[in-house]
Write a protein that holds these residues in place. Structure first.
Motif, PDB file in Angstrom:
ATOM      1  N   CYS A  70       1.713 -10.501  24.483  1.00  0.00           N
ATOM      2  CA  CYS A  70       2.788 -10.483  24.003  1.00  0.00           C
ATOM      3  C   CYS A  70       2.781  -9.941  22.464  1.00  0.00           C
ATOM      4  O   CYS A  70       1.903 -10.495  22.049  1.00  0.00           O
ATOM      5  N   ALA A  71       3.870  -9.180  22.027  1.00  0.00           N
ATOM      6  CA  ALA A  71       3.927  -8.893  20.484  1.00  0.00           C
ATOM      7  C   ALA A  71       5.326  -9.050  20.368  1.00  0.00           C
ATOM      8  O   ALA A  71       6.211  -9.059  21.139  1.00  0.00           O
ATOM      9  N   VAL A  72       5.654  -9.140  18.840  1.00  0.00           N
ATOM     10  CA  VAL A  72       6.992  -9.183  18.522  1.00  0.00           C
ATOM     11  C   VAL A  72       7.851  -7.917  19.039  1.00  0.00           C
ATOM     12  O   VAL A  72       7.439  -6.929  19.167  1.00  0.00           O
ATOM     13  N   HIS A  73       9.064  -8.386  19.609  1.00  0.00           N
ATOM     14  CA  HIS A  73      10.241  -7.421  20.001  1.00  0.00           C
ATOM     15  C   HIS A  73      11.162  -7.192  18.829  1.00  0.00           C
ATOM     16  O   HIS A  73      11.421  -5.980  18.853  1.00  0.00           O
ATOM     17  N   ASP A 120       1.752  -7.029  16.516  1.00  0.00           N
ATOM     18  CA  ASP A 120       2.413  -8.232  16.474  1.00  0.00           C
ATOM     19  C   ASP A 120       2.670  -8.517  15.077  1.00  0.00           C
ATOM     20  O   ASP A 120       2.200  -8.026  14.163  1.00  0.00           O
ATOM     21  N   ASN A 168       1.256 -15.117  22.275  1.00  0.00           N
ATOM     22  CA  ASN A 168       0.697 -13.857  22.509  1.00  0.00           C
ATOM     23  C   ASN A 168       0.051 -13.431  23.819  1.00  0.00           C
ATOM     24  O   ASN A 168       0.102 -12.586  24.192  1.00  0.00           O
ATOM     25  N   LYS A 193       8.898 -12.676  21.236  1.00  0.00           N
ATOM     26  CA  LYS A 193       7.670 -11.823  21.414  1.00  0.00           C
ATOM     27  C   LYS A 193       8.368 -11.263  23.024  1.00  0.00           C
ATOM     28  O   LYS A 193       8.865 -12.105  23.680  1.00  0.00           O
ATOM     29  N   GLN A 226       3.749 -11.923  12.310  1.00  0.00           N
ATOM     30  CA  GLN A 226       4.026 -13.207  11.907  1.00  0.00           C
ATOM     31  C   GLN A 226       5.011 -13.167  10.475  1.00  0.00           C
ATOM     32  O   GLN A 226       4.370 -12.678   9.674  1.00  0.00           O
ATOM     33  N   GLY A 267       6.147 -14.692  26.520  1.00  0.00           N
ATOM     34  CA  GLY A 267       6.639 -14.186  24.993  1.00  0.00           C
ATOM     35  C   GLY A 267       7.779 -15.277  24.482  1.00  0.00           C
ATOM     36  O   GLY A 267       7.771 -15.446  23.290  1.00  0.00           O
ATOM     37  N   VAL A 302      -3.022  -9.784  17.764  1.00  0.00           N
ATOM     38  CA  VAL A 302      -2.617  -8.710  18.789  1.00  0.00           C
ATOM     39  C   VAL A 302      -2.078  -7.543  17.884  1.00  0.00           C
ATOM     40  O   VAL A 302      -1.178  -7.681  16.995  1.00  0.00           O
TER      41      VAL A 302
END
Length: 181
Positions: A8-11, A44, A86, A27, A46, A81, A41
């Motif tokens: 998973c990564a930021v949506h 991604d 991740n 995510k 933060q 997520g 990832v």
């Protein structure tokens, strides 16, 4: 055999009342092979590098069993997520992993367990509604925290990849023991 359920990564970034003003906790699972490198990832984000990210917190892993527990408790679907993780993993007790434990994911990627997640007010706001009140304490008390990982060997991973524990330092504390200390 333990396996990787999702990478998973930021949506989407969301406005947040915290000091940074936004959160990247939202995510979602990515399709196909995804690169894991020393800072996490690929693709991604933060929002707060003070508390998330960096080499020792490059990747956050959360277990499918713990997510299922919270789905039952909260009465809603918690997609991979949702916890800001991740890696959603299955068949491995992330909270019982020892600090310094090395996992191989897929054919080449190696990660090292470094520390537990510490839940925060941003996470509580993300939970939202009536569940947000007391969430940090509730999540902490339950001991279903998940773990941060350092990427020791970069490479591509994908949903369905096997996870193998290559080594676990005898006598090292578990993720949960470190958190409770």
């Amino acid at each position: 055999m333990p396996r990787l359920v999702a990478v998973c990564a930021v949506h989407q970034l969301h406005p947040d009342a915290g000091s940074v003003g936004v959160t990247a906790i939202d995510k979602r699972a990515l399709d196909g092979p995804v690169r894991l490198g020393p800072l996490g990832v690929r693709a991604d984000v933060q929002a707060s590098r003070k508390h998330h990210g960096g080499r020792d917190k490059a990747v956050y892993a959360y277990s499918e069993a713990d997510a299922a527990y919270w789905e039952n408790q909260l009465g809603r679907d918690l997609h991979p997520g949702w916890f800001g993780e991740n890696l959603r993993v299955d068949g491995i007790d992330v909270n019982a992993a020892r600090i310094g434990e090395i996992w191989r994911i897929g054919d080449t990627v190696e990660v090292e367990v470094t520390m537990p997640r510490t839940p925060c007010a941003t996470f509580a706001r993300w939970v939202g509604g009536r569940d947000a009140r007391g969430w940090v304490k509730r999540f902490s008390d339950e001991g279903r925290l998940g773990a941060y990982l350092r990427v020791r060997r970069a490479g591509d991973v994908r949903a369905g990849d096997a996870i193998e524990v290559l080594s676990s330092p005898e006598g090292a504390p578990t993720v949960l023991e470190v958190y409770r200390a």
